[in-house]
Scaffold this active site. Structure first.
Site, PDB file in Angstrom:
ATOM      1  N   ASP A 177       5.152   2.664  64.128  1.00  0.00           N
ATOM      2  CA  ASP A 177       5.018   3.810  63.316  1.00  0.00           C
ATOM      3  C   ASP A 177       6.341   4.776  63.354  1.00  0.00           C
ATOM      4  O   ASP A 177       5.844   5.993  63.528  1.00  0.00           O
ATOM      5  CB  ASP A 177       3.983   4.580  63.891  1.00  0.00           C
ATOM      6  CG  ASP A 177       2.638   3.647  63.661  1.00  0.00           C
ATOM      7  OD1 ASP A 177       2.754   2.583  63.141  1.00  0.00           O
ATOM      8  OD2 ASP A 177       1.742   4.220  64.043  1.00  0.00           O
ATOM      9  N   ASP A 200       4.365  -1.756  61.787  1.00  0.00           N
ATOM     10  CA  ASP A 200       4.056  -1.158  60.796  1.00  0.00           C
ATOM     11  C   ASP A 200       4.745   0.310  60.704  1.00  0.00           C
ATOM     12  O   ASP A 200       4.330   1.309  60.822  1.00  0.00           O
ATOM     13  CB  ASP A 200       2.338  -0.417  60.982  1.00  0.00           C
ATOM     14  CG  ASP A 200       1.449  -1.584  61.250  1.00  0.00           C
ATOM     15  OD1 ASP A 200       1.496  -2.488  60.245  1.00  0.00           O
ATOM     16  OD2 ASP A 200       0.574  -1.533  61.701  1.00  0.00           O
TER      17      ASP A 200
END
Length: 339
Positions: A177, A200
């Site tokens: 992230d 991600d």
């Protein structure tokens, strides 16, 4: 005695106003850890900027490591934060999502909520940022933003909330992230930037254009996790970017949809052999019906489209010609950061 105290307080107030007014102008503010600037910390420089400025103001940050958690509040605008050297001007912090916090040390607006949870709660992804940009019309140049937390949970380097944001020649360092584009119906340009991470590491609902960027994958995982709203035409667009990987990486997905209708497009990009033949992952199988995953004119060993998932799509040449900064960023107005 009371009159004397009033007089002293009046002089102190006037003095503080005059001091603040020294920076109420379009001049450059210099930040330097070695004390050669007007401020030693980035946050101190941000705090003296006038609200809703109509002029362009530069905060120039000299080379150094600035360990601080920086927030650009929503009432600021037209600020350019410029580093002396991209690789040697570093804003860094080390929060991660699973840090346990004591509610007694939290701001009043959230402390009651945490008190109800027994005085202790984890920090969470959305408070783990190193830099959070709540304001509109902010530019970052030649600077590194890093979250160097241990790999114990999500750890955001930059968290954006504002509209019309530009990052030029910046580095974003982290693991899971790294870059969170956190607000729907907002627009962000990443121009000639370097972004690295694990899982991600580019995620969120904003419309973001990545131009000529280097994307570095550190483990076998997913690059993007878009959560584009259904009513927004474009999410993440990578144009003329290069994906590279750490030596031990053997399989990467271009992305998976964090929410229904996630939109991601890679066009004119260099895709290495580590990109899996299927290219994309659904996260949840029902999202195959709504995910908007697109490619066009990519190159490299990972660019073959023969075995791509059936629910992704290759743009036609005519469709690709419509993918321009002007068209993509036509959400709230006709903003084009390249003009």
């Amino acid at each position: 005695m009371r009159k004397l105290l009033t007089l002293i307080l009046t002089f102190l107030t006037i003095g503080s106003i005059q001091a603040a007014n020294n920076y109420d102008n379009p001049d450059t503010i210099v930040v330097a850890r070695d004390g050669t600037g007007q401020f030693r910390n980035v946050t101190e420089a941000i705090e003296v900027c006038r609200a809703f400025m109509e002029y362009h103001k530069v905060i120039y940050i000299k080379k150094g490591i600035y360990k601080e958690k920086v927030i650009i509040p929503q009432w600021l605008t037209n600020i350019e934060i410029c580093g002396e050297d991209r690789d040697q001007t570093i804003i860094t912090y080390d929060d991660h999502a699973n840090i346990v916090m004591d509610a007694r040390f939290w701001p009043a607006e959230i402390s009651e909520q945490l008190m109800a949870m027994g005085n202790r709660a984890i920090l969470g992804t959305f408070r783990s940022f190193t830099v959070r940009v709540d304001a509109n019309d902010i530019t970052f140049k030649n600077i590194t933003i890093e979250n160097n937390a241990a790999r114990l949970g999500q750890a955001v380097a930059v968290h954006t909330q504002g509209d019309r944001l530009v990052f030029v020649n910046c580095r974003f360092l982290g693991n899971q992230d790294t870059v969170y584009t956190g607000m729907p119906h907002t627009r962000i340009l990443f121009d000639h930037c370097y972004i690295e991470g694990t899982t991600d590491f580019i995620f969120g609902p904003s419309t973001a254009w990545f131009e000529d960027c280097d994307i570095y994958c550190k483990i076998n995982s997913y690059i993007t996790a878009a959560s584009t709203p259904q009513d927004v035409a474009y999410g993440y667009i990578f144009n003329n970017c290069r994906i590279t990987t750490a030596p031990e990486v053997t399989k990467m997905y271009l992305g998976r949809p964090w929410r229904d209708y996630g939109y991601t497009l890679f066009m004119n990009c260099e895709l290495p052999r580590q990109i899996l033949p299927e290219g994309w992952h659904h996260w949840q199988i029902e999202r195959e019906k709504t995910a908007r995953y697109l490619e066009y004119n990519n190159r490299g060993e990972g660019a073959s489209t023969e075995k791509r998932v059936s629910w992704s799509r290759q743009l036609t040449k005519k469709e690709a010609q419509q993918i321009t900064l002007e068209n993509v960023f036509r959400i709230n107005d006709t903003w084009n950061p390249k003009k």
